[in-house]
Design an enzyme around this catalytic site. Structure first.
Site, short mmCIF file in Angstrom:
data_model
loop_
_atom_site.label_atom_id
_atom_site.label_comp_id
_atom_site.label_asym_id
_atom_site.label_seq_id
_atom_site.Cartn_x
_atom_site.Cartn_y
_atom_site.Cartn_z
N SER A 137 -4.20 20.80 11.16
CA SER A 137 -3.59 22.00 11.48
C SER A 137 -4.66 23.08 11.82
O SER A 137 -5.49 23.30 11.22
CB SER A 137 -2.54 22.58 10.41
OG SER A 137 -2.19 23.80 10.86
N TYR A 150 -0.35 24.71 1.58
CA TYR A 150 -0.45 23.81 2.87
C TYR A 150 -1.82 23.96 3.26
O TYR A 150 -2.54 22.75 3.70
CB TYR A 150 0.70 24.09 3.91
CG TYR A 150 0.71 23.71 5.18
CD1 TYR A 150 1.30 22.39 5.30
CD2 TYR A 150 0.06 24.07 6.39
CE1 TYR A 150 1.14 21.43 6.50
CE2 TYR A 150 0.05 23.53 7.56
CZ TYR A 150 0.92 22.19 7.42
OH TYR A 150 0.83 21.64 8.76
#
Ligand SMILES: NC(=O)c1ccc[n+]([C@@H]2O[C@H](COP(=O)([O-])OP(=O)(O)OC[C@H]3O[C@@H](n4cnc5c(N)ncnc54)[C@H](O)[C@@H]3O)[C@@H](O)[C@H]2O)c1
Length: 244
Positions: A137, A150
């Site tokens: 990401s 995350y």
């Protein structure tokens, strides 16, 4: 077609980016295993993709991962491509992240990716060929708020992928990653920070909302034979939001 004759496992493919990846790999000729903890969703997606099959799995459970590898090899004879897409995308303010929540995200996003790489790469080595594509990401560099656990889990995926590339190259296996930016998947659209699309769009070079179909072609390239001289790399697909 780039993936004719190839067998691919795509985790997290019952919806969102994983679903788009599964469809794209199949369109390029691969036989795709749609693997997800949401068995009903995986079955629905697989039914719409020619030659695909569904598999219900929690990637955080080692016995289930071993089962997926064994069952795929029993059915298809090999695993050429592994796409680790399954993850929890958990928008939570820093003040709401306790240790249990931290562990929950690590267990799926990082431990699950490790388990899939561990057991699938062992199988790929027996055949001397493999393409591992992990979904990272752009938050690992963007410092995006409400995603501390995350972002840490995806930072772990980033490091893991680079080391895998180094250690597995001699077995004919490449390991790369695709880092999407904010993408309108089912998971993100159900979250409480949907309005962040307007802000992120202002930062992108291409001023529109990212969708799962924007991510899948990058994965298909890294999953293909023709990317064989590329390993340990991260391909960012975020409309120009970040630069590296
Ligand atoms: N959507 C974004 O903005 C964005 C941005 C950057 C990176 N990503 C990454 O892209 C990937 C897909 O994200 P998405 O937005 O499509 O998410 P999503 O929530 O829409 O889909 C995730 C899928 O993973 C599955 N899953 C969750 N836990 C699992 C487990 N333990 N075992 C097996 N399957 C499990 C879910 O059932 C779901 O089908 C993730 O790795 C995510 O971190 C997404």
């Amino acid at each position: 077609m780039k993936l004719e004759g190839r067998v691919a496992i795509v985790t997290g493919a019952a919806q969102g980016i994983g679903q788009a990846i599964a469809g794209k790999l199949a369109a390029e000729g691969a036989t795709v295993v749609v693997a997800d903890i949401n068995g009903a969703g995986a079955a629905k997606v697989a039914a719409a993709i020619p030659g695909a099959s569904a598999y219900t799995i929690d990637i955080a459970d080692e016995a289930q991962v071993k089962g997926l590898v064994a069952d795929t090899v029993a059915k298809h004879g090999k695993i050429d491509v592994l796409v680790n897409d399954a993850a929890i995308v958990p928008y939570k303010e820093w003040d709401d992240i306790d240790f249990a929540e931290w562990r929950r995200i690590m267990a799926v996003n990082l431990d699950g990716t490790f388990l899939m790489c561990r057991h699938v790469s062992d199988e790929m080595r027996t055949k001397g060929y493999g393409r591992i594509v992990n979904i990272c990401s752009n938050v690992i560099v963007a410092g995006t708020p409400n995603l501390a656990h995350y972002a840490a889990s995806k930072g772990g995926v980033f490091g893991l992928t680079r080391v895998l590339a180094t250690e597995l190259g001699k077995y004919g296996i490449t390991a790369n990653q695709v880092a999407p930016g904010l993408t309108a998947s089912e998971g993100v659209m159900a979250g409480k920070f949907v309005e962040s699309f307007d802000f992120v769009q202002m930062l992108q070079s291409i001023p529109r909302r990212g969708v799962p179909a924007d991510i899948a072609p990058a994965v298909a390239f890294l999953a293909s034979e023709e990317s064989g001289w590329i390993t340990g790399q991260m391909l960012v697909a975020d409309g120009g939001h970040t630069r590296h």
